[in-house]
Write an enzyme that holds these catalytic residues in place. Structure first.
Site, PDB file in Angstrom:
ATOM      1  N   HIS A  19      40.731  43.985  37.284  1.00 55.76           N
ATOM      2  CA  HIS A  19      41.780  42.985  37.496  1.00 55.76           C
ATOM      3  C   HIS A  19      41.826  42.546  38.962  1.00 55.76           C
ATOM      4  O   HIS A  19      41.922  43.382  39.864  1.00 55.76           O
ATOM      5  CB  HIS A  19      43.117  43.627  37.103  1.00 55.76           C
ATOM      6  CG  HIS A  19      44.274  42.695  37.061  1.00 55.76           C
ATOM      7  ND1 HIS A  19      45.511  43.036  37.560  1.00 55.76           N
ATOM      8  CD2 HIS A  19      44.408  41.441  36.563  1.00 55.76           C
ATOM      9  CE1 HIS A  19      46.360  42.039  37.356  1.00 55.76           C
ATOM     10  NE2 HIS A  19      45.716  41.051  36.760  1.00 55.76           N
ATOM     11  N   GLU A  46      38.096  39.996  36.879  1.00 55.00           N
ATOM     12  CA  GLU A  46      38.987  38.847  36.636  1.00 55.00           C
ATOM     13  C   GLU A  46      39.476  38.348  37.983  1.00 55.00           C
ATOM     14  O   GLU A  46      39.629  39.133  38.936  1.00 55.00           O
ATOM     15  CB  GLU A  46      40.168  39.317  35.781  1.00 55.00           C
ATOM     16  CG  GLU A  46      41.171  38.240  35.421  1.00 55.00           C
ATOM     17  CD  GLU A  46      42.411  38.161  36.301  1.00 55.00           C
ATOM     18  OE1 GLU A  46      43.276  37.350  35.996  1.00 55.00           O
ATOM     19  OE2 GLU A  46      42.502  38.910  37.316  1.00 55.00           O
ATOM     20  N   ASP A  48      42.019  34.894  39.909  1.00 52.96           N
ATOM     21  CA  ASP A  48      42.995  33.816  39.695  1.00 52.96           C
ATOM     22  C   ASP A  48      42.609  32.636  40.575  1.00 52.96           C
ATOM     23  O   ASP A  48      42.615  32.749  41.808  1.00 52.96           O
ATOM     24  CB  ASP A  48      44.396  34.290  40.100  1.00 52.96           C
ATOM     25  CG  ASP A  48      44.815  35.535  39.329  1.00 52.96           C
ATOM     26  OD1 ASP A  48      44.962  35.451  38.104  1.00 52.96           O
ATOM     27  OD2 ASP A  48      44.993  36.599  39.969  1.00 52.96           O
ATOM     28  N   HIS A  61      46.884  34.496  43.438  1.00 49.99           N
ATOM     29  CA  HIS A  61      47.648  34.725  42.205  1.00 49.99           C
ATOM     30  C   HIS A  61      48.946  33.941  42.186  1.00 49.99           C
ATOM     31  O   HIS A  61      49.249  33.218  41.242  1.00 49.99           O
ATOM     32  CB  HIS A  61      47.947  36.220  42.047  1.00 49.99           C
ATOM     33  CG  HIS A  61      48.775  36.518  40.843  1.00 49.99           C
ATOM     34  ND1 HIS A  61      50.161  36.440  40.848  1.00 49.99           N
ATOM     35  CD2 HIS A  61      48.429  36.846  39.585  1.00 49.99           C
ATOM     36  CE1 HIS A  61      50.617  36.724  39.649  1.00 49.99           C
ATOM     37  NE2 HIS A  61      49.595  36.978  38.852  1.00 49.99           N
ATOM     38  N   GLU A 121      40.568  33.228  35.635  1.00 42.76           N
ATOM     39  CA  GLU A 121      41.866  32.783  35.134  1.00 42.76           C
ATOM     40  C   GLU A 121      42.259  31.520  35.891  1.00 42.76           C
ATOM     41  O   GLU A 121      42.328  31.518  37.126  1.00 42.76           O
ATOM     42  CB  GLU A 121      42.948  33.859  35.308  1.00 42.76           C
ATOM     43  CG  GLU A 121      44.253  33.357  34.713  1.00 42.76           C
ATOM     44  CD  GLU A 121      45.459  34.246  34.967  1.00 42.76           C
ATOM     45  OE1 GLU A 121      45.292  35.442  35.281  1.00 42.76           O
ATOM     46  OE2 GLU A 121      46.574  33.713  34.856  1.00 42.76           O
TER      47      GLU A 121
HETATM   48  O1  G3P Z   1      44.047  37.486  33.299  1.00 39.92           O
HETATM   49  C1  G3P Z   1      44.772  38.632  33.021  1.00 39.92           C
HETATM   50  C2  G3P Z   1      45.912  38.821  33.983  1.00 39.92           C
HETATM   51  O2  G3P Z   1      45.432  38.610  35.276  1.00 39.92           O
HETATM   52  C3  G3P Z   1      47.047  37.900  33.702  1.00 39.92           C
HETATM   53  O3  G3P Z   1      48.168  38.170  34.473  1.00 39.92           O
HETATM   54  O4  G3P Z   1      49.686  37.693  36.323  1.00 39.92           O
HETATM   55  O5  G3P Z   1      47.865  39.340  36.628  1.00 39.92           O
HETATM   56  O6  G3P Z   1      47.340  36.920  36.490  1.00 39.92           O
HETATM   57  P1  G3P Z   1      48.265  38.019  36.054  1.00 39.92           P
HETATM   58 MG    MG Z   2      45.170  36.954  36.555  1.00 42.73          MG
END
Ligand code: G3P
Ligand code: MG
Length: 252
Positions: A19, A46, A48, A61, A121
């Site tokens: 993450h 992953e 953002d 993020h 994402e």
């Molecule tokens: O993509 C999974 C996760 O990252 C979604 O939540 O808020 O951590 O971007 P967040």
């Molecule tokens: Mg995310």
């Protein structure tokens, strides 16, 4: 071609996904985090992605800069020349002080050079869902052109962002992110031509996972940091787990 619901198409991605690069061990969404996740053996991460004011895709993020940089205000309101001067590591720890924000391109090149996979994402600034999705689709197509291995998985909580990605890059796989199993969640995913549903792990149920699989889609969960949650999800047949705990879970 319509997929056979009983045999979802081959899934090219690793089971374990780091993450924001390396969870909380390094400053999220920086190149340092992706390097650390890779050092822990993770082959997929992953991130953002959002647009700068001058159209550069970069990683952040939050809508705003305060939590994870020494900047102020909306991240998407600044041009990349200004964003690139910020400290995106000092908030985390002294060891990472001075670490700059990352462009999507820099992280993509790191992944491609290592043969790793990426889940991008789409995290639009307010009011920019479609444009950000379109831009991510275009940029991912450019960056992965001719690359061996699987393309990046594009995901978003915002259907409009996924529609934008589909418009510019219909060939790239899409995943619908869900905070809960809200009304019509599966129809929304199917309507957007998604290959996966990615739900908050607390809201997955065995029945919802079975329905998703029956519809020919894969199931992923975020952000799974406890062994008991991993065990429950795996008993239900989860396809992918997004975790902060790259130090706890040994990836495949
Ligand atoms: O993509 C999974 C996760 O990252 C979604 O939540 O808020 O951590 O971007 P967040
Ligand atoms: Mg995310």
């Amino acid at each position: 071609m319509k997929s056979d619901p009983s045999t979802p198409s081959a899934w090219p991605y690793p089971h374990w996904i780091a993450h924001r690069g390396a969870g909380r061990l390094a400053p999220e969404n920086t190149l340092a985090a992706f390097r650390l996740g890779a050092q822990h053996g993770y082959r997929m991460a992953e991130c953002d992605a959002k647009l700068s004011a001058d159209g550069v895709l970069f990683l952040l993020h939050d809508d705003t800069l305060e939590r994870t940089t020494n900047g102020q205000g909306l991240g998407g309101a600044l041009p990349w020349a200004a964003l690139s001067q910020l400290d995106a590591g000092g908030w985390h720890s002294r060891a990472y002080a001075g670490e700059p924000p990352a462009t999507l391109e820099a992280v993509a090149r790191h992944c491609l050079a290592n043969g790793h996979h990426l889940n991008i994402e789409i995290k639009p600034s307010p009011g920019q869902a479609h444009a950000t999705g379109e831009a991510v689709g275009r940029e991912a197509t450019r960056l992965w052109a001719g690359a061996a291995g699987a393309p990046p998985l594009l995901s978003s909580f915002e259907p409009e962002a996924l529609a934008g990605a589909r418009a510019s890059a219909p060939q790239l796989p899409r995943g619908l992110l869900l905070e809960t199993l809200c009304d019509g969640w599966l129809d929304t995913a199917l309507g957007l031509g998604c290959v996966a549903v990615i739900c908050d792990h607390e809201h997955w149920t065995a029945e919802a996972m079975a329905r998703t699989r029956q519809a020919g889609l894969r199931t992923l969960a975020y952000t799974v940091n406890e062994p008991a949650d991993v065990a429950r999800l795996e008993a239900w047949g989860i396809d992918g787990i997004i975790t902060d705990r790259v130090d706890l879970f040994a990836p495949d």
